[in-house]
Each structure stands twice: as C-alpha cells, then as structure tokens.
Design a protein around this motif. Structure first.
Motif, PDB file in Angstrom:
ATOM      1  N   VAL A 156      -5.211   2.844   8.850  1.00  0.00           N
ATOM      2  CA  VAL A 156      -5.910   1.843   9.795  1.00  0.00           C
ATOM      3  C   VAL A 156      -5.169   1.263  10.847  1.00  0.00           C
ATOM      4  CG1 VAL A 156      -7.409  -0.272   9.462  1.00  0.00           C
ATOM      5  CG2 VAL A 156      -7.511   1.592   7.736  1.00  0.00           C
ATOM      6  N   ASN A 196       0.785  -1.198  -0.049  1.00  0.00           N
ATOM      7  CA  ASN A 196      -0.161  -0.078   0.082  1.00  0.00           C
ATOM      8  C   ASN A 196       0.908   1.445   0.004  1.00  0.00           C
ATOM      9  OD1 ASN A 196      -1.835  -2.095   1.932  1.00  0.00           O
ATOM     10  ND2 ASN A 196      -2.941  -1.031   0.194  1.00  0.00           N
ATOM     11  N   ALA A 199      -6.231   7.205  -3.730  1.00  0.00           N
ATOM     12  CA  ALA A 199      -7.468   7.188  -3.039  1.00  0.00           C
ATOM     13  C   ALA A 199      -7.672   5.746  -2.333  1.00  0.00           C
ATOM     14  CB  ALA A 199      -8.797   7.767  -3.783  1.00  0.00           C
ATOM     15  N   THR A 200      -7.348   4.710  -3.172  1.00  0.00           N
ATOM     16  CA  THR A 200      -7.748   3.239  -2.835  1.00  0.00           C
ATOM     17  C   THR A 200      -6.678   3.204  -1.496  1.00  0.00           C
ATOM     18  OG1 THR A 200      -8.491   2.751  -4.997  1.00  0.00           O
ATOM     19  CG2 THR A 200      -8.036   1.086  -3.571  1.00  0.00           C
ATOM     20  N   ASN A 201      -5.285   3.187  -1.749  1.00  0.00           N
ATOM     21  CA  ASN A 201      -4.545   2.948  -0.852  1.00  0.00           C
ATOM     22  C   ASN A 201      -4.008   3.753   0.303  1.00  0.00           C
ATOM     23  OD1 ASN A 201      -3.335   0.052  -2.198  1.00  0.00           O
ATOM     24  ND2 ASN A 201      -3.446   1.721  -4.000  1.00  0.00           N
ATOM     25  N   ILE A 202      -4.414   4.848   0.348  1.00  0.00           N
ATOM     26  CA  ILE A 202      -4.059   5.894   1.259  1.00  0.00           C
ATOM     27  C   ILE A 202      -4.842   5.458   2.708  1.00  0.00           C
ATOM     28  CG2 ILE A 202      -5.696   7.733   1.019  1.00  0.00           C
ATOM     29  CD1 ILE A 202      -2.026   8.247   1.930  1.00  0.00           C
ATOM     30  N   GLN A 203      -6.072   4.915   2.310  1.00  0.00           N
ATOM     31  CA  GLN A 203      -6.849   4.910   3.544  1.00  0.00           C
ATOM     32  C   GLN A 203      -6.117   3.615   4.740  1.00  0.00           C
ATOM     33  OE1 GLN A 203     -10.456   3.858   1.526  1.00  0.00           O
ATOM     34  NE2 GLN A 203     -11.104   5.838   0.995  1.00  0.00           N
ATOM     35  N   SER A 204      -5.666   2.586   3.825  1.00  0.00           N
ATOM     36  CA  SER A 204      -4.988   1.412   4.637  1.00  0.00           C
ATOM     37  C   SER A 204      -3.794   1.784   5.329  1.00  0.00           C
ATOM     38  CB  SER A 204      -4.754   0.313   3.624  1.00  0.00           C
ATOM     39  OG  SER A 204      -3.606   0.849   2.666  1.00  0.00           O
TER      40      SER A 204
END
Length: 193
Positions: free
Chosen positions: A193, A72, A185-190
């Motif tokens: 976490v 990520n 956007a897809t990978n920044i959230q992980s």
C-alpha cells in the motif's frame, strides 16, 4: 482495559500459541530429557518461558523498530515460519528444530523448547490483530498448560501412546497451517500500500 478484554480473542490467541508451542508434540523430547538428566524443574521452566513471552510481547516491536523492520513485514516472515512449523507437524519431518538440549536446566527447556523462535514471531504477529491484554491471558493459559504437561508428561505418554500424540500433533499442524495462511493474507496487503 476491561473493555478491551475479549474472550474470543483470548481463545484464538491461546489456540494459536498452543499450536506453536506444541507442548504435546514435544512430550517425546521432554521424556527423553527426563531420562537423560533426571528431574526437570517444571515450575522454573514455565515461569521463565512466560516471562520471556510477555517481555517479548511488549519489547519485540521496539526491537524491530530499532533495526528498521515494521510489524507487517515481521508478521509475513512469521507466517512463513509458522507454515514450515506446520509442515513439520503434519508431515513428521524436521526442518527447523535443533537437537534436544543436553541438560534440563531452565534455559534450554524454557527458551528453545517452550518460548522458541516460532513463539516469538507469533507474539509479534498477534499484536497486529489482537489486544495485548487478550494475548497476555492467552500466554498465561498456555503457561499453565505447559506446566501441567511438564509435570505429568510420563503419564500423558502412557495414556495417549505414541499414536495418540502423533494424531494430536497432526491436527494442530493443520490448524497452524491455516493460521499461517491467514496471517500471510492479512499482512501482505499492507506491504504494497
């Protein structure tokens, strides 16, 4: 393995790789190389680039793990690289690419031009979203396109003209910019976490 095959994923991965490899945008560099050194070994350059991409697809994650970076984080970094590559294509500026290689040997053509840093980053990033078989088919389709473009670069330049090549490059730049935003956007959230 066939149940993992998805034509939509193949198409999307293939289009992403096509935009990143930017073989149409590199036609001026290829033509310049051909003028400087004569014959370009299209077959060898295409095969070597394909092998590099497939090997990196499978070993890239292990190499990252070896140095302590998760996929990520690499995908987010890759999104930045794709963002800057897209800006280059859209604005016609040079932020990233090195000078054209001095010889037409396989290594300068296959590695920095076809399977460069942007392509490697993209391959590892694609692994986070797509099945390996679909990415491999996307790679093979792109290698065939690369081979055809290398073989007929002079004819393509005559048909499209410099204006046509610039239009195509800008269109793929916008597509690549949208891909970079989605990847970020897809990978920044992980990461949080």
């Amino acid at each position: 393995m066939l149940s993992e095959f998805n034509i939509k994923e193949v198409f999307t991965a293939g289009m992403i790789l096509f935009a990143v490899i930017d073989i149409i945008g590199n036609i001026p560099i290829i033509i310049d190389l051909r003028k400087k050194v004569g014959h370009i070994q299209s077959e060898k350059a295409s095969i070597v680039a394909g092998i590099i991409m497939i090997v990196f697809l499978f070993l890239g994650k292990e190499i990252l793990n070896l140095i302590g970076i998760d996929v990520n984080s690499f995908a987010v970094a890759g999104a930045f690289i794709l963002f800057f590559l897209a800006l280059e294509m859209i604005l016609g500026i040079s932020l990233y690419k090195d000078d054209a290689p001095e010889t037409a040997s396989v290594v300068p053509l296959a590695f920095p031009l076809i399977a460069g840093a942007g392509t490697m980053t993209t391959l590892v990033s694609l692994q986070a979203e797509y099945e390996a078989i679909n990415i491999i088919v996307g790679i093979v389709v792109n290698i065939v396109i690369v081979y055809l473009v290398l073989k007929s670069s002079a004819k393509i330049e005559r048909i499209l003209g410099s204006q046509g090549i610039n239009v195509i490059r800008k269109v793929f730049g916008v597509i690549l910019l949208a891909i970079a935003v989605k990847l970020f956007a897809t990978n920044i959230q992980s990461l949080f976490v």
